[in-house]
Design an enzyme around this catalytic site. Structure first.
Site, short mmCIF file in Angstrom:
data_model
loop_
_atom_site.label_atom_id
_atom_site.label_comp_id
_atom_site.label_asym_id
_atom_site.label_seq_id
_atom_site.Cartn_x
_atom_site.Cartn_y
_atom_site.Cartn_z
N ASP A 45 -90.37 -55.80 25.55
CA ASP A 45 -91.45 -54.96 25.02
C ASP A 45 -91.30 -53.49 25.41
O ASP A 45 -92.21 -52.87 25.94
CB ASP A 45 -92.82 -55.47 25.51
CG ASP A 45 -93.00 -56.96 25.31
OD1 ASP A 45 -92.41 -57.50 24.37
OD2 ASP A 45 -93.74 -57.58 26.11
N GLU A 241 -97.53 -58.82 15.90
CA GLU A 241 -97.77 -58.22 17.21
C GLU A 241 -97.04 -56.88 17.32
O GLU A 241 -96.32 -56.46 16.41
CB GLU A 241 -97.30 -59.17 18.31
CG GLU A 241 -95.81 -59.46 18.26
CD GLU A 241 -95.36 -60.49 19.29
OE1 GLU A 241 -96.23 -61.14 19.91
OE2 GLU A 241 -94.13 -60.64 19.48
#
Length: 357
Positions: A45, A241
């Protein structure tokens, strides 16, 4: 010295000189290229902040801690390619033992750095799931201290916060949250929403849906049982997401990652709107990730990205993670973004040498 011997020695010397020049050229060429991953360690991420000409990369640590006992791995670089570890970024909040910490993003506003992330899981998240939080620091590298909870009472699972400042100075927060209904043709799973920020640590509570799942490619898991929702089993659970927003030619592009991050289907797509609060359109999407997608036998699971400009400020790059071959680490990668007539497209994912940013 016989003429033939002198000629042989001259030719040999010329050959050595030529080889030296070739080696020098190869060295110069190598010095002007990079090859993904640009950081061959665990770095899920990834978010990259450019501040005063220096790059700061923040990555998820989950339940883990960095060697200095902090949360979120921090790297620094001058060129987007050569990264140095710089410890951890977030001081562990009181009472958060055993919790997961995911997806940090940092913005700078009026002399303060604000880090947005989610915390949950473990003992503290057995009933409340994941919640968004914000921490602050006076320096980009931190340490950051948790300052506020950005609660979304309508959802038990809120992750992947992304703060965006519009041209009028107003800040907004994009994030992902769960939806368990199937109204209007939507499919249950994690979708994207946006809300206005009253200030950097408070939501207005007026969220609007940006994008929800409608297509097969975003399936996370079939027949998924969700303890968070009373053990209910969903025939299909979908995932959108990692939102990241860019304003381009007067329109707002919300990039996001879709599908299961362990599968070859995982990648980056986008939706677009004329206004920051929407409505957003898929702009012809629906068949798979158009911006960034896996490459069979070479790149798996590219996604959960951020955008940043090159050192000269002229070229936009996607910063993303992708699995190593053993699928034991999600590693830091970068590739150019191009704005085409068909919409934004990453010039990757690449796995061979590329020109330096």
């Amino acid at each position: 010295m016989p003429h033939s011997r002198r000629t042989f020695l001259q030719q040999a010397a010329a050959g050595l000189a030529s080889l030296a020049l070739i080696n020098q050229a190869a060295a110069r060429a190598a010095a002007r290229t990079y090859t993904n991953p640009v950081y061959a360690g665990q770095f899920p991420d990834p978010f990259v902040l450019k501040h005063n000409g220096r790059y700061y990369a923040f990555g998820t640590t989950g339940q883990g801690r960095t060697p200095d006992g902090r949360i979120f791995t921090l790297l620094t670089s001058d060129n987007l390619v050569d990264w140095k570890p710089a410890g951890g970024a977030l001081t562990p909040p009181t009472g958060a033992e055993g919790a997961d910490f995911w997806a940090p993003e940092v913005v700078y506003h009026n002399g303060t750095f604000y880090m947005y992330y989610s915390m949950g899981g473990g003992a503290i998240g057995a009933s409340i799931g994941h919640r968004l939080h914000v921490a602050t620091s006076k320096t980009p590298e931190g340490p950051y201290t948790q300052a506020a909870l950005l609660d979304v009472p309508a959802s038990k699972f809120t992750i992947d916060a992304h703060a965006f400042q519009d041209t009028d100075g107003q800040w907004y927060l994009f994030y992902a949250r769960d939806f368990i209904d199937s109204d209007n043709g939507y499919r249950p799973g994690t979708g994207l929403v946006v809300d206005k920020l009253i200030d950097m640590t408070r939501l207005a509570g007026q969220s609007r849906t940006v994008m929800r799942a409608r297509h097969d490619w975003t399936v996370f898991e079939k027949n998924r049982t969700m303890p968070l929702y009373g053990g209910q089993t969903f025939p299909e659970w979908h995932t959108l997401e990692g939102p990241f927003v860019r304003r381009h030619n007067g329109k707002y592009y919300c990039f996001y990652s879709g599908a299961n991050f362990l599968t070859p289907r995982y990648g980056v797509d986008f939706c677009v709107a004329d206004s920051i609060m929407g409505p957003y359109s898929e702009a012809g999407g629906g068949k798979g990730p158009r911006v960034l997608a896996a490459v069979a036998d070479h790149v798996r699971g590219p996604g959960h990205h951020s955008h940043v400009m090159s050192p000269d400020g002229k070229t936009e790059y996607l910063v993303y993670h992708a699995w190593n071959k053993e699928m034991t680490e999600r590693q830091l990668c970068i590739d150019k973004l191009a704005w085409t007539a068909q919409g934004p497209r990453c010039q990757g994912p690449t796995y061979t040498p590329q020109p330096l940013p």
